[in-house]
Design a protein around this motif. Structure first.
Motif, mmCIF file in Angstrom:
data_model
loop_
_atom_site.group_PDB
_atom_site.id
_atom_site.type_symbol
_atom_site.label_atom_id
_atom_site.label_comp_id
_atom_site.label_asym_id
_atom_site.label_seq_id
_atom_site.Cartn_x
_atom_site.Cartn_y
_atom_site.Cartn_z
ATOM 1 N N GLU A 157 -11.930 -0.402 -0.118
ATOM 2 C CA GLU A 157 -11.369 -0.974 -1.124
ATOM 3 C C GLU A 157 -9.941 -1.363 -1.054
ATOM 4 O O GLU A 157 -8.977 -2.027 -1.543
ATOM 5 C CB GLU A 157 -11.634 -1.039 -2.456
ATOM 6 C CG GLU A 157 -13.025 -1.427 -2.749
ATOM 7 C CD GLU A 157 -13.496 -0.702 -4.126
ATOM 8 O OE1 GLU A 157 -12.969 -0.521 -5.041
ATOM 9 O OE2 GLU A 157 -14.927 -1.091 -4.322
ATOM 10 N N GLY A 158 -9.076 -0.208 -0.482
ATOM 11 C CA GLY A 158 -7.740 -0.242 -0.267
ATOM 12 C C GLY A 158 -7.143 -1.285 0.538
ATOM 13 O O GLY A 158 -5.970 -1.747 0.540
ATOM 14 N N GLU A 159 -7.943 -1.999 1.210
ATOM 15 C CA GLU A 159 -7.766 -3.410 1.817
ATOM 16 C C GLU A 159 -7.146 -4.291 1.156
ATOM 17 O O GLU A 159 -6.364 -5.156 1.446
ATOM 18 C CB GLU A 159 -8.804 -3.766 2.756
ATOM 19 C CG GLU A 159 -9.407 -2.644 3.976
ATOM 20 C CD GLU A 159 -8.236 -2.311 4.795
ATOM 21 O OE1 GLU A 159 -7.181 -3.132 5.074
ATOM 22 O OE2 GLU A 159 -8.458 -1.376 5.603
ATOM 23 N N TYR A 160 -7.680 -4.439 -0.173
ATOM 24 C CA TYR A 160 -7.328 -5.462 -1.187
ATOM 25 C C TYR A 160 -5.819 -5.228 -1.602
ATOM 26 O O TYR A 160 -5.382 -6.164 -2.244
ATOM 27 C CB TYR A 160 -8.449 -5.455 -2.342
ATOM 28 C CG TYR A 160 -9.815 -5.989 -1.803
ATOM 29 C CD1 TYR A 160 -9.863 -7.519 -1.697
ATOM 30 C CD2 TYR A 160 -10.882 -5.050 -1.430
ATOM 31 C CE1 TYR A 160 -11.396 -8.027 -1.340
ATOM 32 C CE2 TYR A 160 -11.848 -5.523 -0.919
ATOM 33 C CZ TYR A 160 -12.328 -6.856 -1.067
ATOM 34 O OH TYR A 160 -13.467 -7.400 -0.745
ATOM 35 N N ARG A 161 -5.394 -4.353 -1.500
ATOM 36 C CA ARG A 161 -4.065 -3.677 -1.931
ATOM 37 C C ARG A 161 -2.850 -4.683 -0.970
ATOM 38 O O ARG A 161 -2.064 -4.838 -1.346
ATOM 39 C CB ARG A 161 -3.713 -2.475 -1.810
ATOM 40 C CG ARG A 161 -4.697 -1.480 -2.548
ATOM 41 C CD ARG A 161 -4.109 -1.266 -3.796
ATOM 42 N NE ARG A 161 -5.154 -0.278 -4.497
ATOM 43 C CZ ARG A 161 -4.966 0.685 -5.566
ATOM 44 N NH1 ARG A 161 -3.709 0.581 -6.081
ATOM 45 N NH2 ARG A 161 -5.779 1.198 -6.007
ATOM 46 N N PHE A 162 -3.385 -4.888 0.077
ATOM 47 C CA PHE A 162 -2.275 -5.816 1.072
ATOM 48 C C PHE A 162 -2.772 -7.186 1.396
ATOM 49 O O PHE A 162 -2.048 -8.008 1.947
ATOM 50 C CB PHE A 162 -2.179 -4.709 2.416
ATOM 51 C CG PHE A 162 -2.145 -3.266 1.936
ATOM 52 C CD1 PHE A 162 -0.828 -2.917 1.431
ATOM 53 C CD2 PHE A 162 -3.189 -2.182 2.196
ATOM 54 C CE1 PHE A 162 -0.810 -1.514 1.250
ATOM 55 C CE2 PHE A 162 -3.026 -1.143 1.674
ATOM 56 C CZ PHE A 162 -1.595 -0.671 1.320
ATOM 57 N N LYS A 163 -3.970 -7.476 1.241
ATOM 58 C CA LYS A 163 -4.223 -8.741 1.669
ATOM 59 C C LYS A 163 -5.240 -9.392 0.658
ATOM 60 O O LYS A 163 -5.483 -8.888 -0.354
ATOM 61 C CB LYS A 163 -5.379 -8.936 2.878
ATOM 62 C CG LYS A 163 -4.549 -8.100 4.083
ATOM 63 C CD LYS A 163 -3.600 -8.963 4.761
ATOM 64 C CE LYS A 163 -2.842 -8.245 6.021
ATOM 65 N NZ LYS A 163 -1.924 -9.233 6.517
ATOM 66 N N ARG A 164 -5.092 -10.691 0.681
ATOM 67 C CA ARG A 164 -6.017 -11.569 -0.419
ATOM 68 C C ARG A 164 -6.907 -12.485 0.241
ATOM 69 O O ARG A 164 -6.892 -12.815 1.609
ATOM 70 C CB ARG A 164 -4.859 -12.426 -0.974
ATOM 71 C CG ARG A 164 -4.217 -11.625 -2.063
ATOM 72 C CD ARG A 164 -4.797 -10.764 -3.125
ATOM 73 N NE ARG A 164 -4.001 -9.843 -3.959
ATOM 74 C CZ ARG A 164 -3.707 -8.977 -3.931
ATOM 75 N NH1 ARG A 164 -3.867 -8.314 -2.691
ATOM 76 N NH2 ARG A 164 -2.642 -8.324 -4.724
#
Length: 783
Positions: free
Chosen positions: A61-68
């Motif tokens: 879920e850390g991926e959602y900090r940088f992409k949308r």
């Protein structure tokens, strides 16, 4: 969004499910005891696959900090599957807090933190509060006490005098006793003082009595200036940190000798080479004063360590060839290792985003510096499968090669993340900026204790040699050999297997010098105590060349080693580029003897020669009679010893007296007369005395009492007392039994040093990777 993601979490590849089925029984037991979610009754509510999926999903879920949008969704799905495969294949494991807490309410994913200790009452007690908050969340803490003014120095605000750093360490230690980590166990601390502090001699000796400051590891911060003074046998200045003025002059070699003597006595203090650490500090704007409790994570105040380890043995191809059990050549899958390193770096960078830090200051520093520590485990297993001897030039060369590869690939992964996500927020002022190196993380590698995570991965710990090829495991009233299954398979393949040989290996703990074991096997299947301390240090130095931070490793010394051996190890560590060192001399922790009688300087009573039945003869008839009859009342005067130990219920005094036939009686005293603890202790002593009067041996009493726990242990590691009965067993063992007899009298017998009883299962604790670990149930103070 969270609900939608959880709804997709049931999709797991068949490969991952197949891999999870390969977990050993020990791994499953450790997971159930320490990592899986439990209900209110303590029963697990998830299976191992559920845990790995929980962790993989949360960290992805850390991926959602940088992409949308769709790009974020795709990254999440891909990362989740990659992270899951990393763990289920046991090629990589994050540190224990991540396995325990990712995707759960606590969400505290870091193992350790460093806190500042400023020279003011407000600063000291603010840090004390912060320590309690961190320990409650399950983390360990490191402190640099070097800014505190020395004992008896003036305090202008009150016109009083300072009590000095050691007095405040004692306060932090007492607080640790009251705050359990994550509601389960006491926290761990590191206390560091610079070698040029005026109170350095008090600091060096503060743990000589094992009853004090037991929740701390301590290390001296050694400067280059001090080492130069040691080399030249010159005077060295101790300076008041309040104003930098010279407080006094000491002979450097004499002070070095005090450090060495303390380490020889009980393993403390260790040393860290603080100038070397700061010379390599990539964030010089944030100077480093201390480390985490096992000293491998070098952190400025308010920073944290986010750690994980790669299992090197998983990358050995054609492993049987090196030992003649297969054709061809054993090699390393470098491409597979590269892919795992890069995925692991992404995992750890995501951990920083997903972490719920216990303090706002720690949140800011951790996200600003983005320190990660990717390490290795299974190194000894990999050497064996490659046919490389640990204590050899080839072993050192392989260590350098594999760690350089891991470090280089980790930096490449950090550069890729910087391009994708941006450089670390605190990039300005770093050594990376000075070189024009665009990186996401201040550090990328460290070698931490792997304790329980190496048990889950089914491999050897960190960069340590094997703990043992085999050992004798006590089951009920029997002792049976427990032999490394791969060694058994090799012995059968090579044709030298036999039950008698396996028992001989188990009793010896090692295969070196065992007739019947081929020479090439003896060379490769090496254990910690087969290896000289110089090779231990050289191996640590080999890995340090390509490691961003430090290395947690134990430099094992035999009991007969002298202070010169310890001093040589410390000097060798400095000269070979290590950033710190911790030694442990086998059997160097003992209780304090208050008084001795006529039982002799060895503390062992010699009984007169008796017939095989153990029955003495009547003086008049010559017929054998019972021991109780022969004793026929207590003499007016008996001699013995009294030992003092610290328990979770207070000071314990154990008096052991002998008569002409041997051990006769035991008095156990704790607490005030009339109290429950006092009555219990008195009763315990009376029953031991009754048993001894009728011929029970100290070994039998020791075996019955050792490892009993009551939920209120005192101390950590070698000095831990689990309960009053466990303390009595320790006193009896040290007075009447050899170290080998004490080992074999417990729940588990090993050739290698057992330094205490496990607070969870009562089996033997050992010191590995600078950490206290139980190889039976997976208990660890560090991971």
């Amino acid at each position: 969004m969270e609900t939608e993601r959880n709804g997709r979490n049931s999709g797991v590849s068949s490969e991952a499910r197949d891999e999870i089925m390969q977990l050993s029984d020990n791994a499953v037991a450790v997971l159930k005891k320490r990592y899986l979610k439990k209900d209110e009754s303590g029963e697990p509510t998830e299976e191992p696959m559920d845990m790995f999926l929980r962790v993989a999903s949360n960290i992805a879920e850390g991926e959602y900090r940088f992409k949308r949008g769709e790009e974020a969704e795709e990254l999440y799905e891909r990362s989740r599957e990659q992270f899951l495969r990393l763990m289920t294949s046991r090629k990589f494991m994050p540190n224990s807090p991540t396995l325990m807490n990712a995707g759960r309410e606590l969400q505290q994913l870091s193992a350790c933190f460093v806190l500042p200790v400023e020279d003011s009452i407000d600063g000291i007690y603010d840090t004390l509060k912060h320590q309690a908050v961190i320990h409650k969340s399950g983390g360990g803490t490191g402190f640099g006490f070097s800014k505190l003014r020395p004992k008896n120095d003036i305090v202008k605000s009150t016109m009083g005098v300072s009590s000095g750093p050691v007095s405040f360490m004692a306060i932090y230690d007492a607080s640790t006793d009251k705050i359990k980590q994550g509601g389960t166990r006491r926290g761990a601390n590191m206390g560091i003082l610079r070698v040029d502090h005026p109170d350095i001699e008090e600091f060096i000796s503060c743990k000589r009595d094992n009853d004090q400051i037991n929740n701390f590891n301590i290390s001296v911060a050694i400067t280059d200036e001090f080492m130069e003074a040691v080399e030249s046998d010159s005077e060295f200045a101790l300076r008041n940190p309040r104003d930098g003025e010279v407080h006094s002059m000491v002979n450097a070699r004499d002070l070095f000798g005090e450090i060495v003597e303390g380490a020889w006595l009980n393993g403390e203090p260790g040393v860290v080479f603080i100038d070397r650490i700061n010379d390599d500090n990539p964030t010089p704007q944030f100077p480093i004063e201390s480390t985490n409790p096992c000293s491998e994570a070098h952190l400025p105040p308010y920073d944290s360590c986010n750690l994980g380890s790669i299992n090197l043995v998983k990358f050995v191809e054609n492993p049987g060839a090196s030992m003649g059990a297969a054709s061809g050549e054993s090699t390393i899958d470098w491409d597979g290792l590269r892919e795992t390193v890069r995925t692991s770096v992404r995992f750890l960078d995501n951990v920083i985003e997903q972490n719920s830090y216990p303090l706002a200051e720690i949140d800011a520093m951790s996200r600003g510096n983005r320190r990660i520590g990717l390490g290795v485990m299974g190194f000894a297993d990999a050497l064996i499968k490659l046919g490389i001897t640990y204590d050899s030039e080839e072993g050192l060369a392989f260590a350098e090669k594999v760690m350089k590869f891991v470090d280089d690939e980790a930096w490449e992964a950090s550069r890729h993340l910087a391009d994708e996500r941006g450089v670390m927020p605190n990039y300005e002022g770093t050594t990376h900026e000075q070189r024009g190196d665009l990186v996401r993380n201040a550090t990328v590698t460290t070698i931490a204790p792997t304790g329980t995570i190496s048990m889950i991965a089914g491999c050897s710990g960190g960069i340590e040699p094997l703990f043992a090829v085999a050992f004798m495991r006590r089951q009920a009233d029997m002792e049976l050999p427990d032999v490394n299954p791969e060694f058994v398979a090799l012995a059968k393949e090579r044709g030298f297997y036999s039950e008698d040989l396996m028992k001989q290996v188990a009793e010896h703990g090692s295969v070196r010098d065992i007739p019947g074991v081929p020479e090439d096997v003896q060379n490769v299947w090496v254990t910690s105590h087969d290896i000289g301390s110089d090779w231990h240090v050289r191996m640590q130095a080999a890995f340090q060349k390509y490691t961003s931070m430090g290395i947690s490793k134990t430099i094992n010394l035999p009991n007969e080693a002298d202070t010169g051996d310890v001093g040589d190890a410390y000097l060798q560590a400095y000269r070979t580029g290590c950033k710190g060192i911790a030694v442990y001399r086998d059997g160097s922790r003992e209780a304090q003897v208050l008084s001795t009688g006529s039982t002799g300087s060895t503390g062992k009573s010699e009984a007169p020669e008796e017939p095989p039945t153990g029955a003495p003869a009547d003086a008049n008839t010559g017929n054998y009679i019972s021991l109780a009859e022969a004793r026929n009342g207590r003499p007016r005067t008996l001699s013995g010893v009294t030992k003092k130990l610290q328990t979770g219920h207070g000071q314990l005094y154990v008096t052991m007296n002998d008569d002409e036939f041997g051990p006769r009686e035991c008095f156990v005293v704790i607490g005030k007369p009339g109290g429950t603890a006092s009555a219990f202790s008195d009763a315990l002593g009376r029953m031991i005395s009754l048993a001894m009067t009728h011929g029970a041996s100290p070994e039998e009493v020791h075996h019955q009492l050792r490892g009993i726990q009551d939920g209120h242990p005192a101390g950590v590691g070698p000095s831990a007392i689990l309960s009053v009965p466990d303390g009595v067993a320790k006193a009896i063992g040290e007075h009447y039994m050899t170290q080998d007899e004490q080992r074999s009298g417990g729940a588990e017998a090993r050739e290698l040093p057992v330094i205490g009883a496990c607070p969870d299962c009562g089996s033997g604790l050992t010191r590995q990777e600078g950490c206290v670990t139980c190889f039976s149930c997976g208990y660890s103070k560090c991971s």
